[in-house]
Design an enzyme around this catalytic site. Structure first.
Site, PDB file in Angstrom:
ATOM      1  N   LYS A 148       8.698  22.830 -14.597  1.00 56.14           N
ATOM      2  CA  LYS A 148       7.826  21.528 -14.090  1.00 56.14           C
ATOM      3  C   LYS A 148       7.592  21.731 -12.728  1.00 56.14           C
ATOM      4  CE  LYS A 148       6.543  16.930 -14.857  1.00 56.14           C
ATOM      5  NZ  LYS A 148       6.751  15.646 -15.096  1.00 56.14           N
ATOM      6  N   HIS A 177       9.881   7.772 -27.234  1.00 57.34           N
ATOM      7  CA  HIS A 177       8.751   8.660 -26.964  1.00 57.34           C
ATOM      8  C   HIS A 177       9.032   9.870 -27.390  1.00 57.34           C
ATOM      9  CE1 HIS A 177       5.953  10.254 -24.174  1.00 57.34           C
ATOM     10  NE2 HIS A 177       6.546  11.070 -23.464  1.00 57.34           N
ATOM     11  N   ARG A 225       0.910  -1.262  -0.099  1.00 61.59           N
ATOM     12  CA  ARG A 225       0.065  -0.023  -0.132  1.00 61.59           C
ATOM     13  C   ARG A 225       0.902   1.283   0.015  1.00 61.59           C
ATOM     14  NH1 ARG A 225      -3.295  -3.198   3.618  1.00 61.59           N
ATOM     15  NH2 ARG A 225      -5.053  -4.331   2.322  1.00 61.59           N
ATOM     16  N   GLU A 251      11.159  16.872 -25.073  1.00 55.14           N
ATOM     17  CA  GLU A 251      10.581  17.495 -23.979  1.00 55.14           C
ATOM     18  C   GLU A 251      11.175  18.784 -23.261  1.00 55.14           C
ATOM     19  OE1 GLU A 251       7.852  15.869 -22.831  1.00 55.14           O
ATOM     20  OE2 GLU A 251       8.134  13.699 -22.895  1.00 55.14           O
ATOM     21  N   LYS A 305       4.309  11.402 -11.870  1.00 59.00           N
ATOM     22  CA  LYS A 305       3.110  10.475 -12.548  1.00 59.00           C
ATOM     23  C   LYS A 305       3.958   9.162 -12.626  1.00 59.00           C
ATOM     24  CE  LYS A 305       0.694  13.419 -15.540  1.00 59.00           C
ATOM     25  NZ  LYS A 305       0.295  14.063 -17.089  1.00 59.00           N
ATOM     26  N   GLU A 356      -3.228  17.370 -12.095  1.00 59.53           N
ATOM     27  CA  GLU A 356      -3.654  17.630 -13.393  1.00 59.53           C
ATOM     28  C   GLU A 356      -5.451  17.786 -13.596  1.00 59.53           C
ATOM     29  OE1 GLU A 356      -1.447  15.585 -16.658  1.00 59.53           O
ATOM     30  OE2 GLU A 356      -3.174  15.861 -17.852  1.00 59.53           O
ATOM     31  N   ARG A 388      -1.542  21.575 -15.352  1.00 56.18           N
ATOM     32  CA  ARG A 388      -0.522  20.706 -15.624  1.00 56.18           C
ATOM     33  C   ARG A 388      -0.721  19.983 -17.059  1.00 56.18           C
ATOM     34  NH1 ARG A 388       2.162  15.823 -11.676  1.00 56.18           N
ATOM     35  NH2 ARG A 388       3.347  14.927 -13.284  1.00 56.18           N
ATOM     36  N   ASN A 439       1.433  18.263 -21.428  1.00 54.65           N
ATOM     37  CA  ASN A 439       1.117  17.413 -22.377  1.00 54.65           C
ATOM     38  C   ASN A 439       1.292  17.665 -23.973  1.00 54.65           C
ATOM     39  OD1 ASN A 439       0.713  14.708 -20.952  1.00 54.65           O
ATOM     40  ND2 ASN A 439      -0.935  15.862 -20.135  1.00 54.65           N
ATOM     41  N   HIS A 449       1.990  15.143 -26.773  1.00 51.21           N
ATOM     42  CA  HIS A 449       1.658  13.950 -26.398  1.00 51.21           C
ATOM     43  C   HIS A 449       0.164  13.201 -26.757  1.00 51.21           C
ATOM     44  CE1 HIS A 449       4.827  15.291 -23.747  1.00 51.21           C
ATOM     45  NE2 HIS A 449       5.071  14.154 -23.115  1.00 51.21           N
ATOM     46  N   HIS A 498       1.409   9.762 -28.272  1.00 52.67           N
ATOM     47  CA  HIS A 498       1.081   8.556 -27.683  1.00 52.67           C
ATOM     48  C   HIS A 498       0.312   7.421 -28.807  1.00 52.67           C
ATOM     49  CE1 HIS A 498       0.916   9.904 -23.501  1.00 52.67           C
ATOM     50  NE2 HIS A 498       2.085   9.635 -23.845  1.00 52.67           N
TER      51      HIS A 498
END
Ligand code: NAD
Ligand code: GLY
Length: 361
Positions: free
Chosen positions: A226, A264, A120, A184, A142, A236, A240, A244, A247, A251
């Site tokens: 960032k 990426h 956990r 990036e 993330k 987000e 935030r 992206n 992205h 993706h």
């Protein structure tokens, strides 16, 4: 040495940036004598960096185990993550253990996700070794693994206890991976910082030759940008999402081409061009800014068009599965100028496809 503080209340943590940190036990100091840790890395990095980091941890009297995973985006999966749990259980790691992610974004994202789930939730430290992970993925919490149907679709928000960035390790990074990280880097300039974009136009060659001073400034500036965004919007709900940029399209390329075939950053670079072209079509971005973005991305050794074998229409189902889709409505991050961007919704899908077509062969 540069220190940046990520300000998130109880989840705050430091980012340390310097050359030679792996040899410096104090870099790992949140850990102390008697602590147990599991180093998670991959088959490429283990022979280069594992021993030096283990030596530093042993000087702190940390009891350290290791797991070496296969290398590649295609291994960022739930089943590979399970191998981390198995190693932890076999070595009787309890809730007081710390996972140490030594690698690029793949190792960092997977290890962070494992840390958020194991018993956990246990502590973890990010030790990013690619430019991409040093400027982006190691900061902000993330974590994720991929699903065959979608990139980073299974994951959590879970902050590390520290980020240790040793610039020296970029010396062993392949040139293609360095370029991937630059996608990036350029993203930050486009979304919020025109002065940084201009700095990149002026200093890109130094970054491509891994000049230590230029690299240290670049990594620090990206982490500062960032960190500021994360401190305003950790999960987000709003701003935030600007991180992206490119992205949503990127993706789609990564999934459609098969994980690992387009890096990426390469997919994001083509995605940034598509977002810029979309913004241009909707009258939001002028032609001169589109050209500057394209020129910088090309100079960084990155693609400015999508893959030859992807039709513009084939992007749409992927775009509609994006995590930013709300109530079935696509939301895209579009630049409005160099240094400015916004979240747009309600855009006509035909126009979006036409903009993608402008960026295809
Ligand atoms: P990666 O982790 O696959 O690393 C790239 C390659 O370089 C690998 O083969 C790796 O073994 C090798 N490598 C790493 N460091 C090296 C070094 N110092 N010397 C020699 N070889 C080295 O790729 P990446 O570009 O670091 O990360 C991409 C991943 O990051 C994607 O899965 C992406 O989704 C994720 N990501 C996450 C976030 C986030 O906020 N969590 C942000 C951006 C990207
Ligand atoms: N890389 C995007 C984010 O951290 O939000």
């Amino acid at each position: 040495m540069q220190k940046i503080h990520v300000s998130l209340g109880k989840r705050s943590y430091p980012i340390t940036i310097a050359s030679g940190l792996f040899q410096d036990p104090t870099a790992f100091l949140p850990l102390k004598m008697g602590n147990k840790a599991m180093l998670v890395t991959n088959q490429t990095l283990a022979p280069i960096y594992l021993d030096v980091i283990k030596d530093s941890l042993k000087q702190l009297k940390i009891e350290v185990d290791q797991i070496i995973l296969p290398d590649g985006e295609q291994y960022k999966t739930l089943s590979v993550m399970e191998q981390v749990f198995t190693a932890l259980l076999k070595k009787s790691h309890g809730r007081d253990t710390t996972l140490i992610a030594l690698g690029g974004g793949v190792i960092g994202d997977l290890t962070g996700f494992a840390a958020s789930c194991y018993q956990r939730g246990v502590r973890f430290i990010q030790v990013p070794t690619t430019l991409l992970s040093q400027v982006d993925s190691s900061v902000g919490g993330k974590t994720a693994v991929n699903h065959l149907l979608g990139k980073n679709m299974i994951g959590t928000f879970y902050q590390p206890m520290s980020v240790v960035i040793d610039i020296n390790c970029l010396k062993t990074l392949p040139a293609r991976e360095l370029s991937s990280g630059l996608a990036e880097v350029i993203k930050y300039g486009i979304i919020v910082d025109s002065a940084f974009f201009i700095w990149l136009e002026e200093h890109l060659d130094e970054l491509l030759s891994v000049d230590a001073n230029a690299m240290e400034y670049c990594i620090r500036r990206c982490c500062e940008i960032k960190t500021k965004i994360i401190s305003l919007d950790e999960t987000e709900q709003g701003i935030r999402a600007l991180l992206n940029l490119g992205h949503t399209y990127g993706h789609a390329i990564e999934v459609e081409m098969g994980y690992g075939n387009w890096l990426h950053g390469e997919a994001v670079a083509a995605g940034i061009i598509m977002a810029s072209q979309t913004a241009y079509r909707f009258g939001q971005l002028n032609n001169q800014d589109v050209s500057r973005i394209k020129k910088l991305i090309a100079r960084a050794g990155l693609p400015v068009t999508g893959p030859k074998n992807m039709t513009p229409e084939s992007y749409l189902p992927h775009l509609m599965r994006d995590k930013k889709v709300l109530s079935g409505e696509l939301r895209l991050i579009l630049p409005t100028a160099i240094g400015q961007s916004e979240i747009r919704m309600g855009l006509d899908h035909k126009q979006i496809i036409s903009a993608i077509a402008d960026c295809c062969y």
